[in-house]
Motif scaffolding. Structure first.
Motif, PDB file in Angstrom:
ATOM      1  N   ARG A   1      21.330 -25.652 -29.617  1.00 62.61           N
ATOM      2  CA  ARG A   1      22.060 -24.460 -29.186  1.00 62.61           C
ATOM      3  C   ARG A   1      22.879 -24.787 -27.935  1.00 62.61           C
ATOM      4  N   GLU A   2      23.827 -23.918 -27.668  1.00 70.17           N
ATOM      5  CA  GLU A   2      24.603 -24.046 -26.446  1.00 70.17           C
ATOM      6  C   GLU A   2      23.693 -23.755 -25.261  1.00 70.17           C
ATOM      7  N   LYS A   3      23.870 -24.492 -24.180  1.00 75.12           N
ATOM      8  CA  LYS A   3      22.968 -24.341 -23.034  1.00 75.12           C
ATOM      9  C   LYS A   3      23.711 -23.915 -21.776  1.00 75.12           C
ATOM     10  N   LEU A   4      23.015 -23.091 -20.976  1.00 73.68           N
ATOM     11  CA  LEU A   4      23.540 -22.657 -19.685  1.00 73.68           C
ATOM     12  C   LEU A   4      23.835 -23.888 -18.808  1.00 73.68           C
ATOM     13  N   GLU A   5      22.934 -24.873 -18.878  1.00 70.67           N
ATOM     14  CA  GLU A   5      23.102 -26.090 -18.082  1.00 70.67           C
ATOM     15  C   GLU A   5      24.387 -26.825 -18.482  1.00 70.67           C
ATOM     16  N   GLY A   6      24.725 -26.744 -19.761  1.00 73.15           N
ATOM     17  CA  GLY A   6      25.959 -27.358 -20.245  1.00 73.15           C
ATOM     18  C   GLY A   6      27.162 -26.725 -19.567  1.00 73.15           C
TER      19      GLY A   6
END
Ligand SMILES: *[C@@H]1O[C@H](CO)[C@@H](O)[C@H](O)[C@H]1NC(C)=O
Ligand SMILES: *[C@@H]1O[C@H](CO)[C@@H](O)[C@H](O)[C@H]1NC(C)=O
Length: 340
Positions: A201-206
């Motif tokens: 999944r897409e990550k906040l950290e990304g």
């Protein structure tokens, strides 16, 4: 009277703790291999009946594991159902001295309500450093260059031994976990133009790192560097196969610091031999140790390190200590520090 009682509780809220004996020789702990940093052995020996498996074989482990309450499990040990059965029903905790758990039958342990811990966090920096090292070594053809020195074929020519730049490149991280994030943070100093990543999944950290979330296929086709930093699971097993390497740029560099099993090595060898990709840097492979006559060793555009990701004095010591602390927490009925 009740006022006094409540008052006393206030003064000594955890009175029980102070009367608990530190040495609990009734509990038994087995350390699965004889190469564990001393700090862990000291921590465990001070509290429990601690046995070190001094012969690193499965037979020896099977014989020694019977009756233990906790098992300190090194990454080299394959903790399968045989060992879990041999341990017995009193086994309450497995402390893994690794981040990856592909050597452990986690499902079976969970089914039996046996607690598990691993060692995330403390190893991120060391593994990320190795990723940077492999990236640069493969991109700049370090192995081939060294062979030229040994072969007396060092040539002074402006077109000789040209490599690939990180500056201005797109770096693709497959698995933006803590290690993947640490790699991005390090590579930011190399003027990389774009970071991309893929995963569940897409990550906040990304977002925070300015990395773009892509599908695996998109990442393969857009990246100049593809760095595998994901765990080995049935889903990720051999995800880097011939098809994947064909989707990568012919100028691209592939790096693996996850697990050897992420790669279909026949596919990788073909890709390196046929220049489907430019080069590879691998810290992990199948099998480990790899024999010197293996095809991967012969390829000049493949830079290998013998699974050195966490191999620094400080990191191994931190991993051992954290594993011991998790075991102590479990056997004291407290919450694990880094539960799985
Ligand atoms: C180094 O020498 C060996 C033996 O002659 C040869 O097979 C190999 O291709 C040479 N390697 C390079 C990079 O020139
Ligand atoms: C590589 O893996 C993908 C995804 O699992 C699969 O679709 C493809 O057929 C595989 N290619 C080869 C050559 O095994």
């Amino acid at each position: 009277m009740s006022y006094t009682f409540v008052g006393l509780l206030g003064v000594f809220p955890d009175v029980g703790k102070h009367f608990r004996l530190p040495l609990n020789q009734a509990k038994k702990v087995l350390i699965s291999t004889n190469d564990v940093p001393m700090i862990a052995i000291e921590l465990l020996e001070a509290r429990y009946n601690t046995v070190v498996n001094d012969i690193n074989t499965k037979e020896s482990l099977l014989a020694k594991v019977a009756g233990v309450n906790a098992l300190f499990c090194s990454a080299k040990v394959k903790l399968d159902i045989d060992i879990i059965n041999a341990a017995g029903a009193q086994l309450e905790m497995v402390g893994a001295m690794s981040a990856g758990l592909d050597n452990i039958d986690v499902e079976e342990l969970k089914r039996r309500n046996i607690k598990i811990s691993n060692t995330p966090g403390v190893l991120n920096a060391a593994v990320a450093d190795i990723a940077v090292l492999l990236t640069l070594a493969a991109a700049r053809r370090l192995r081939e260059g060294r062979i030229h020195i040994e072969n007396n074929t060092w040539t002074s020519n402006h077109k000789w031994m040209l490599g690939r730049d990180l500056k201005g490149s797109t770096v693709g991280i497959v698995g933006l976990g803590e290690i993947g994030q640490a790699i991005v943070k390090r590579l930011k100093g190399f003027e990389v133009s774009q970071f991309v990543y893929c995963g569940h999944r897409e990550k906040l950290e990304g977002k925070e790192l300015g990395a773009e979330f892509l599908t695996f296929d998109e990442l393969l086709s857009q990246s100049d560097f593809v760095i595998a930093s994901c765990p080995l699971t049935p889903e990720t097993k051999e995800m880097f196969n011939e098809t994947a390497f064909k989707k990568m740029k012919r100028t691209s560099v592939f790096v693996n610091i996850g697990r050897g099993g992420l790669v279909d090595q026949t596919g990788l060898i073909k890709a390196l031999r046929e220049d489907t990709i430019f080069a590879a840097g691998l810290d992990v492979m199948v099998p480990e140790p790899l024999s010197s006559d293996h095809e991967l060793v012969k390829l000049p555009n493949c830079f290998l390190s013998p699974h050195l990701g966490t191999a620094t004095y400080q990191t191994r010591s931190d991993m051992a200590k954290l594993t011991a602390q998790n075991i102590i927490a479990a056997l004291s009925g407290e919450k694990l520090i880094t539960p799985v």
